[in-house]
Write a protein that holds these residues in place. Structure first.
Motif, PDB file in Angstrom:
ATOM      1  N   UNK A   1      33.363  44.891  39.181  1.00 23.46           N
ATOM      2  CA  UNK A   1      32.850  44.929  37.935  1.00 23.46           C
ATOM      3  C   UNK A   1      34.212  45.292  36.845  1.00 23.46           C
ATOM      4  N   UNK A   2      35.128  45.787  37.364  1.00 21.68           N
ATOM      5  CA  UNK A   2      36.274  45.970  36.476  1.00 21.68           C
ATOM      6  C   UNK A   2      36.751  44.484  35.706  1.00 21.68           C
ATOM      7  N   UNK A   3      37.337  43.967  36.810  1.00 18.48           N
ATOM      8  CA  UNK A   3      37.838  42.454  36.488  1.00 18.48           C
ATOM      9  C   UNK A   3      37.041  41.750  36.097  1.00 18.48           C
ATOM     10  N   UNK A   4      35.819  41.594  36.411  1.00 16.27           N
ATOM     11  CA  UNK A   4      34.610  40.826  35.733  1.00 16.27           C
ATOM     12  C   UNK A   4      34.610  41.113  34.336  1.00 16.27           C
ATOM     13  N   UNK A   5      34.701  42.451  33.863  1.00 12.94           N
ATOM     14  CA  UNK A   5      34.226  42.865  32.635  1.00 12.94           C
ATOM     15  C   UNK A   5      35.582  42.260  31.483  1.00 12.94           C
ATOM     16  N   UNK A   6      36.923  42.692  32.087  1.00  9.10           N
ATOM     17  CA  UNK A   6      38.014  42.279  31.421  1.00  9.10           C
ATOM     18  C   UNK A   6      37.697  40.697  31.221  1.00  9.10           C
ATOM     19  N   UNK A   7      37.932  39.876  32.304  1.00  5.69           N
ATOM     20  CA  UNK A   7      37.564  38.476  32.193  1.00  5.69           C
ATOM     21  C   UNK A   7      36.530  37.994  31.331  1.00  5.69           C
ATOM     22  N   UNK A   8      35.370  38.695  31.183  1.00  3.14           N
ATOM     23  CA  UNK A   8      34.329  38.129  30.376  1.00  3.14           C
ATOM     24  C   UNK A   8      34.734  38.580  28.643  1.00  3.14           C
ATOM     25  N   UNK A   9      35.459  39.564  28.536  1.00  6.65           N
ATOM     26  CA  UNK A   9      35.576  39.814  27.273  1.00  6.65           C
ATOM     27  C   UNK A   9      36.582  38.919  26.625  1.00  6.65           C
ATOM     28  N   UNK A  10      37.646  38.527  27.616  1.00  8.35           N
ATOM     29  CA  UNK A  10      38.706  37.471  27.277  1.00  8.35           C
ATOM     30  C   UNK A  10      37.859  36.190  26.918  1.00  8.35           C
ATOM     31  N   UNK A  11      37.217  35.932  27.785  1.00  6.25           N
ATOM     32  CA  UNK A  11      36.396  34.608  27.572  1.00  6.25           C
ATOM     33  C   UNK A  11      35.653  34.616  26.385  1.00  6.25           C
ATOM     34  N   UNK A  12      34.854  35.693  26.267  1.00 12.42           N
ATOM     35  CA  UNK A  12      33.919  35.721  24.942  1.00 12.42           C
ATOM     36  C   UNK A  12      34.764  35.821  23.529  1.00 12.42           C
ATOM     37  N   UNK A  13      36.110  36.473  23.708  1.00 11.55           N
ATOM     38  CA  UNK A  13      36.798  36.351  22.510  1.00 11.55           C
ATOM     39  C   UNK A  13      37.366  34.839  22.057  1.00 11.55           C
ATOM     40  N   UNK A  14      37.919  34.235  23.236  1.00 15.35           N
ATOM     41  CA  UNK A  14      38.298  32.847  23.043  1.00 15.35           C
ATOM     42  C   UNK A  14      36.963  31.980  22.529  1.00 15.35           C
ATOM     43  N   UNK A  15      35.831  32.137  23.110  1.00 14.00           N
ATOM     44  CA  UNK A  15      34.981  31.278  22.753  1.00 14.00           C
ATOM     45  C   UNK A  15      34.340  31.589  21.087  1.00 14.00           C
ATOM     46  N   UNK A  16      34.428  32.953  20.823  1.00 17.66           N
ATOM     47  CA  UNK A  16      34.011  33.001  19.487  1.00 17.66           C
ATOM     48  C   UNK A  16      34.755  32.584  18.397  1.00 17.66           C
ATOM     49  N   UNK A  17      36.129  32.403  18.573  1.00 18.10           N
ATOM     50  CA  UNK A  17      37.099  31.996  17.705  1.00 18.10           C
ATOM     51  C   UNK A  17      37.804  30.642  17.510  1.00 18.10           C
ATOM     52  N   UNK A  18      37.612  30.063  18.765  1.00 18.53           N
ATOM     53  CA  UNK A  18      38.661  28.926  18.894  1.00 18.53           C
ATOM     54  C   UNK A  18      37.607  27.659  19.368  1.00 18.53           C
ATOM     55  N   UNK A  19      38.229  26.651  18.696  1.00 19.90           N
ATOM     56  CA  UNK A  19      37.686  25.144  18.981  1.00 19.90           C
ATOM     57  C   UNK A  19      37.519  24.876  20.317  1.00 19.90           C
ATOM     58  N   UNK A  20      36.557  24.090  20.696  1.00 20.83           N
ATOM     59  CA  UNK A  20      36.439  23.404  22.188  1.00 20.83           C
ATOM     60  C   UNK A  20      37.636  22.572  22.616  1.00 20.83           C
ATOM     61  N   UNK A  21      38.104  21.611  21.606  1.00 20.60           N
ATOM     62  CA  UNK A  21      39.080  20.705  22.114  1.00 20.60           C
ATOM     63  C   UNK A  21      40.432  21.503  22.480  1.00 20.60           C
ATOM     64  N   UNK A  22      40.778  22.355  21.585  1.00 20.85           N
ATOM     65  CA  UNK A  22      41.991  23.189  21.713  1.00 20.85           C
ATOM     66  C   UNK A  22      41.858  23.993  22.883  1.00 20.85           C
ATOM     67  N   UNK A  23      40.711  24.472  23.361  1.00 22.29           N
ATOM     68  CA  UNK A  23      40.485  25.441  24.362  1.00 22.29           C
ATOM     69  C   UNK A  23      40.575  24.597  25.708  1.00 22.29           C
TER      70      UNK A  23
END
Length: 525
Positions: A393-415
């Motif tokens: 759960x720890x590493x999954x939660x950390x990974x998920x937060x990073x993924x969510x932040x990237x998705x929230x603020x960056x464009x798909x092409x750049x990602x």
């Protein structure tokens, strides 16, 4: 010396021998498996970004990316059949070129999986907002909630991509509580994807709106856009390379394949060729019906995909129906040519299928963490298992937060470009591992032995480097910057705590078949 720690291949294979793999897959089965793994996010999400970089030359871009994948796939097949264990390119590197370079590969894979999951989340958001909310429910999200600040096609002034954030966190929650995919559900989703894209090809290529004049000029930005520009057919190839990621899963099935020397290349090359032709036909249908010429900036150079300048142009009425401005490109094309109902069905197909891709990517990310943690290169507490859910759960939660932040603020092409940088480095190192193991361990059993290794492997190295240098400059720089952070972590923490550095490797007890930690003579330095 930093290159002196090479994990004994016998120890790695001893771990793998705990489970017997039955050879049940034929070439055709392997090819179908590959098609299911490959077709997904890229073709649904990156068609618009690729068209903005290359125009109709997007068709050539798919061919270039597919060719690089074919030679890389053969390298993967040989090494995977020789080292059929978890960890993918990280483990292959550990057994061939040593711990230091293996660390850099593992660190790059962390970048690849997390950023790729963010890109898929952004792609899902486009289909959710356009098809589910707008077309079916008649709801239009405020621009500041529908796109990040630089999202492709979003109105200038967007603040956060709320749907992308929500889907990333929802998938993370599902992984944390232990919900797993069903193979039958996956098979249904693959069928939905292939059926939807087949319908798209038939409807667009036979449409009265199809006009060959829309392919002229074929290469408005040229073949090469120039170093760091990310433009032209090769620049587009470097971006839509993302559409092929997944074929490495086929290579890992070599140990379960009947007659692997014959069937592995059939599965790998067959699935990649099928998908390449499929992708080219999709691109041809989209461009031939509504056009795919990029929106040009000063000096006749296309505005960068995902840029604020492009977003401003896409907000103008003149470009409201342009392919390059759509964040649900394929559904948009069908609506434009009078097939709104089928376009909506295609949007639903993407809406249903893409969350499973996010799940697999985040899951893969946690497994790379696991293997690196097991080797002592990352803290063991990152892989702590929840007492009730029985998940990391720890590493999954950390990974998920990073993924969510990237998705929230960056464009798909750049990602996608960022993810491709990490992927290309991993593929590069697998080709290096294939050559090193041919020299260091030429007589080791290989279920699949790659023909013309001294041609194919160097072609893979050159192809990966070629595509990497044709990414946008910011994506080119992301990898060394991320790598520099990784070196600080490695020399500041990981090297001194490495199991191999402390003289311990993981093997299997020959009598009991149980895992145990066995000391070996530690390397000097």
């Amino acid at each position: 010396m930093i290159f002196d720690r090479v994990k004994p291949l016998d120890a790695i294979l001893a771990t793998a021998e705990k489970k017997a793999l039955h050879r049940t897959l034929g070439g055709f089965q392997l090819m179908l498996f590959g098609i299911g793994c490959i077709i997904g996010t890229g073709i649904f999400v990156l068609t618009a970004a690729g068209a903005q970089k290359a125009g109709p030359g997007l068709m050539l871009a798919f061919a270039i990316a597919g060719a690089v994948c074919i030679v890389a796939a053969l390298c993967y097949a040989e090494v995977a059949s020789m080292i059929p264990v978890a960890g993918s390119a990280y483990t292959y590197s550990y057994a061939s070129v040593g711990e230091f370079l293996a660390w850099t590969v593992g660190w790059a894979l962390i970048l690849e999986y997390a950023v790729a999951a963010s890109a898929v989340s952004v792609g899902w958001s486009g289909y959710f907002s356009g098809t589910i909310l707008n077309e079916f429910l008649g709801i239009t999200l405020p621009p500041w909630l529908a796109a990040g600040p630089l999202a492709l096609g979003g109105a200038p002034g967007g603040f956060i991509n709320l749907p992308a954030l929500v889907i990333a966190m929802l998938v993370t929650w599902l992984l944390m509580i232990g919900t797993s995919e069903s193979a039958k559900v996956n098979a249904v989703l693959v069928l939905i994807k292939v059926t939807a894209l087949t319908a798209f090809i038939v409807l667009t290529l036979t449409s009265a709106d199809f006009d060959m004049a829309r392919f002229n000029p074929f290469l408005p930005a040229g073949v090469f856009g120039g170093f760091g520009s990310g433009l032209g057919a090769v620049g587009a190839a470097a971006t839509i390379f993302f559409a092929y990621v997944g074929f490495d899963a086929v290579s890992t099935a070599a140990e379960e394949t009947k007659n692997p020397q014959r069937n592995v290349p059939i599965g790998l090359i067959g699935s990649l060729l099928f998908c390449t032709v499929f992708y080219i036909l999709v691109a041809a249908g989209a461009i031939g019906t509504i056009g795919g010429q990029p929106i040009m900036g000063p000096g006749g150079i296309p505005f960068p995909a995902g840029s604020e300048e492009l977003a401003r142009q896409c907000a103008l009425p003149a470009y409201s129906g342009a392919l390059v401005c759509s964040d649900e490109a394929l559904a948009h094309v069908l609506r434009q040519i009078g097939f709104s109902g089928i376009g909506n069905m295609l949007g639903i197909a993407a809406f249903l299928a893409l969350p499973s891709v996010i799940l697999v990517l985040i899951f893969a990310q946690t497994r790379i963490f696991f293997v690196m943690s097991r080797d002592g290169l990352l803290p063991e507490r990152l892989s702590r298992v929840h007492p009730k859910w029985k998940t990391p759960h720890v590493v999954t939660m950390i990974t998920g937060l990073i993924v969510a932040l990237g998705a929230a603020f960056m464009p798909v092409g750049l990602l996608a470009d960022y993810a491709n940088a990490g992927t290309l480095y991993a593929f590069f190192m697998v080709a290096v591992a294939a050559m090193v193991l041919r020299v260091k361990d030429p007589h080791r059993h290989r279920s699949f032995r790659m023909p013309m290794v001294w041609v194919v492997a160097p072609l893979t190295v050159a192809g990966c480097l070629f595509l990497y240098l044709n990414l946008p400059l910011i994506a080119i720089l992301v990898l060394p910057v991320w790598g520099a952070i990784g070196l600080v972590v490695y020399f500041g923490y990981s090297r001194s705590r490495s199991q191999l550095g402390r003289g311990v490797v993981e093997v299997v007890d020959e009598i009991g078949g149980e895992e145990k930690m066995v000391p070996i003579d530690p390397p000097t330095g």
